[in-house]
Design a protein around this motif. Structure first.
Motif, PDB file in Angstrom:
ATOM      1  N   CYS A   3       5.172  -0.999  18.182  1.00  0.00           N
ATOM      2  CA  CYS A   3       4.039  -0.533  17.371  1.00  0.00           C
ATOM      3  C   CYS A   3       2.873  -0.194  18.293  1.00  0.00           C
ATOM      4  O   CYS A   3       2.384  -1.059  19.021  1.00  0.00           O
ATOM      5  CB  CYS A   3       3.646  -1.613  16.360  1.00  0.00           C
ATOM      6  SG  CYS A   3       2.127  -1.240  15.471  1.00  0.00           S
ATOM      7  N   PHE A   5      -0.239   0.403  17.643  1.00  0.00           N
ATOM      8  CA  PHE A   5      -1.497  -0.296  17.410  1.00  0.00           C
ATOM      9  C   PHE A   5      -1.416  -1.769  17.796  1.00  0.00           C
ATOM     10  O   PHE A   5      -2.414  -2.344  18.239  1.00  0.00           O
ATOM     11  CB  PHE A   5      -1.964  -0.100  15.968  1.00  0.00           C
ATOM     12  CG  PHE A   5      -2.481   1.305  15.674  1.00  0.00           C
ATOM     13  CD1 PHE A   5      -2.574   2.266  16.679  1.00  0.00           C
ATOM     14  CD2 PHE A   5      -2.888   1.654  14.397  1.00  0.00           C
ATOM     15  CE1 PHE A   5      -3.053   3.551  16.414  1.00  0.00           C
ATOM     16  CE2 PHE A   5      -3.375   2.937  14.124  1.00  0.00           C
ATOM     17  CZ  PHE A   5      -3.456   3.889  15.131  1.00  0.00           C
ATOM     18  N   CYS A   6      -0.232  -2.398  17.685  1.00  0.00           N
ATOM     19  CA  CYS A   6      -0.085  -3.756  18.226  1.00  0.00           C
ATOM     20  C   CYS A   6      -0.289  -3.739  19.739  1.00  0.00           C
ATOM     21  O   CYS A   6      -0.909  -4.651  20.302  1.00  0.00           O
ATOM     22  CB  CYS A   6       1.284  -4.335  17.874  1.00  0.00           C
ATOM     23  SG  CYS A   6       1.400  -4.944  16.172  1.00  0.00           S
ATOM     24  N   ILE A  41      -8.452  -1.651  12.357  1.00  0.00           N
ATOM     25  CA  ILE A  41      -7.128  -2.256  12.127  1.00  0.00           C
ATOM     26  C   ILE A  41      -7.220  -3.781  12.144  1.00  0.00           C
ATOM     27  O   ILE A  41      -8.074  -4.356  12.834  1.00  0.00           O
ATOM     28  CB  ILE A  41      -6.092  -1.799  13.187  1.00  0.00           C
ATOM     29  CG1 ILE A  41      -6.415  -2.344  14.579  1.00  0.00           C
ATOM     30  CG2 ILE A  41      -5.995  -0.271  13.225  1.00  0.00           C
ATOM     31  CD1 ILE A  41      -5.310  -2.107  15.605  1.00  0.00           C
ATOM     32  N   GLU A  44      -3.453  -8.628  13.253  1.00  0.00           N
ATOM     33  CA  GLU A  44      -2.140  -9.007  12.735  1.00  0.00           C
ATOM     34  C   GLU A  44      -1.438  -7.756  12.203  1.00  0.00           C
ATOM     35  O   GLU A  44      -2.046  -6.948  11.511  1.00  0.00           O
ATOM     36  CB  GLU A  44      -2.382 -10.018  11.606  1.00  0.00           C
ATOM     37  CG  GLU A  44      -1.195 -10.447  10.807  1.00  0.00           C
ATOM     38  CD  GLU A  44      -1.639 -11.220   9.543  1.00  0.00           C
ATOM     39  OE1 GLU A  44      -2.668 -11.943   9.598  1.00  0.00           O
ATOM     40  OE2 GLU A  44      -0.970 -11.068   8.518  1.00  0.00           O
ATOM     41  N   HIS A  45      -0.165  -7.612  12.526  1.00  0.00           N
ATOM     42  CA  HIS A  45       0.560  -6.420  12.046  1.00  0.00           C
ATOM     43  C   HIS A  45       0.822  -6.494  10.544  1.00  0.00           C
ATOM     44  O   HIS A  45       1.446  -7.428  10.050  1.00  0.00           O
ATOM     45  CB  HIS A  45       1.895  -6.249  12.786  1.00  0.00           C
ATOM     46  CG  HIS A  45       2.615  -4.995  12.357  1.00  0.00           C
ATOM     47  ND1 HIS A  45       2.471  -3.800  13.021  1.00  0.00           N
ATOM     48  CD2 HIS A  45       3.417  -4.749  11.288  1.00  0.00           C
ATOM     49  CE1 HIS A  45       3.172  -2.873  12.391  1.00  0.00           C
ATOM     50  NE2 HIS A  45       3.763  -3.420  11.334  1.00  0.00           N
ATOM     51  N   ASP A  47       2.183  -3.420   7.746  1.00  0.00           N
ATOM     52  CA  ASP A  47       2.675  -2.030   7.769  1.00  0.00           C
ATOM     53  C   ASP A  47       1.672  -1.043   7.182  1.00  0.00           C
ATOM     54  O   ASP A  47       1.424   0.022   7.744  1.00  0.00           O
ATOM     55  CB  ASP A  47       3.979  -1.897   6.978  1.00  0.00           C
ATOM     56  CG  ASP A  47       5.164  -2.544   7.686  1.00  0.00           C
ATOM     57  OD1 ASP A  47       5.023  -2.936   8.859  1.00  0.00           O
ATOM     58  OD2 ASP A  47       6.232  -2.642   7.052  1.00  0.00           O
ATOM     59  N   SER A  48       1.154  -1.371   6.014  1.00  0.00           N
ATOM     60  CA  SER A  48       0.232  -0.461   5.319  1.00  0.00           C
ATOM     61  C   SER A  48      -0.392  -1.215   4.157  1.00  0.00           C
ATOM     62  O   SER A  48      -0.029  -2.366   3.867  1.00  0.00           O
ATOM     63  CB  SER A  48       0.971   0.771   4.781  1.00  0.00           C
ATOM     64  OG  SER A  48       1.693   0.443   3.611  1.00  0.00           O
ATOM     65  N   LYS A  95       2.621   3.143  11.653  1.00  0.00           N
ATOM     66  CA  LYS A  95       2.975   2.176  10.605  1.00  0.00           C
ATOM     67  C   LYS A  95       2.349   0.802  10.861  1.00  0.00           C
ATOM     68  O   LYS A  95       3.026  -0.233  10.850  1.00  0.00           O
ATOM     69  CB  LYS A  95       4.484   2.041  10.491  1.00  0.00           C
ATOM     70  CG  LYS A  95       5.321   3.207   9.936  1.00  0.00           C
ATOM     71  CD  LYS A  95       4.643   4.379   9.371  1.00  0.00           C
ATOM     72  CE  LYS A  95       5.627   5.380   8.758  1.00  0.00           C
ATOM     73  NZ  LYS A  95       5.300   6.774   9.094  1.00  0.00           N
ATOM     74  N   HIS A  96       1.075   0.795  11.161  1.00  0.00           N
ATOM     75  CA  HIS A  96       0.247  -0.418  11.275  1.00  0.00           C
ATOM     76  C   HIS A  96      -1.009  -0.082  10.491  1.00  0.00           C
ATOM     77  O   HIS A  96      -1.717   0.866  10.855  1.00  0.00           O
ATOM     78  CB  HIS A  96      -0.040  -0.711  12.750  1.00  0.00           C
ATOM     79  CG  HIS A  96      -0.859  -1.946  13.032  1.00  0.00           C
ATOM     80  ND1 HIS A  96      -0.474  -2.913  13.966  1.00  0.00           N
ATOM     81  CD2 HIS A  96      -2.051  -2.368  12.550  1.00  0.00           C
ATOM     82  CE1 HIS A  96      -1.400  -3.860  14.029  1.00  0.00           C
ATOM     83  NE2 HIS A  96      -2.375  -3.553  13.179  1.00  0.00           N
ATOM     84  N   HIS A  98      -4.276   0.901   8.888  1.00  0.00           N
ATOM     85  CA  HIS A  98      -5.546   1.272   9.510  1.00  0.00           C
ATOM     86  C   HIS A  98      -6.402   2.048   8.525  1.00  0.00           C
ATOM     87  O   HIS A  98      -5.895   2.737   7.645  1.00  0.00           O
ATOM     88  CB  HIS A  98      -5.325   2.088  10.788  1.00  0.00           C
ATOM     89  CG  HIS A  98      -4.434   3.280  10.613  1.00  0.00           C
ATOM     90  ND1 HIS A  98      -3.060   3.174  10.563  1.00  0.00           N
ATOM     91  CD2 HIS A  98      -4.716   4.594  10.461  1.00  0.00           C
ATOM     92  CE1 HIS A  98      -2.537   4.375  10.390  1.00  0.00           C
ATOM     93  NE2 HIS A  98      -3.515   5.257  10.318  1.00  0.00           N
TER      94      HIS A  98
END
Ligand code: 5GP
Ligand code: ZN
Length: 112
Positions: A3, A5-6, A41, A44-45, A47-48, A95-96, A98
């Motif tokens: 990911c 963004f992670c 964001i 912590e992950h 998805d949406s 898929k994080h 935001h």
């Protein structure tokens, strides 16, 4: 997990940060669509927004307490837009979860 963004949260991929605390990170979009284009964001992950429920909605509430502060620090006193894209039809490319903060000009009204 693969990911982007992670990896930005971990510092593996560099970003231009505009706000950070223990829960969230805000940084400049690499491909800005307005004079100000910041992504907010959770660290912590998630998805949406489609994965938000009563166990994690506090994270969204928290993000929305910080958006006005980030917008003010970016000089968006004349207004701005907050967008979150969800899934394929929503045009979500990362898929994080935001939230886009867009501003710095009169934004066009469209559903592109
Ligand atoms: P989405 O289309 O998923 O709503 O938005 C993803 C956004 O992330 C896009 O506006 C895109 O320009 C931005 N983005 C993708 N990869 C990176 C990156 O590595 N760094 C930064 N700062 N932004 C990115
Ligand atoms: Zn992630």
């Amino acid at each position: 997990m693969d990911c982007i963004f992670c990896k930005i949260v971990e510092g593996v991929i560099p970003s231009t940060k505009v706000y950070e605390d223990d829960k969230i990170l805000a940084f400049r979009d690499i491909n800005p669509e307005a004079p100000v284009h910041v992504l907010v964001i959770p660290k912590e992950h998630v998805d949406s927004v489609d994965k938000i429920d009563e166990t994690n909605s506090d994270l969204v509430a928290y993000i929305f307490t910080k958006i006005p502060q980030i917008a003010a620090s970016e000089g968006l006193g004349n207004g701005y837009r907050v967008i979150t894209n969800v899934g394929e039809d929503g045009g979500q490319s990362v898929k994080h979860m935001h939230f886009h903060i867009l501003g710095g000009k009169k934004l066009p009204l469209h559903l592109a």
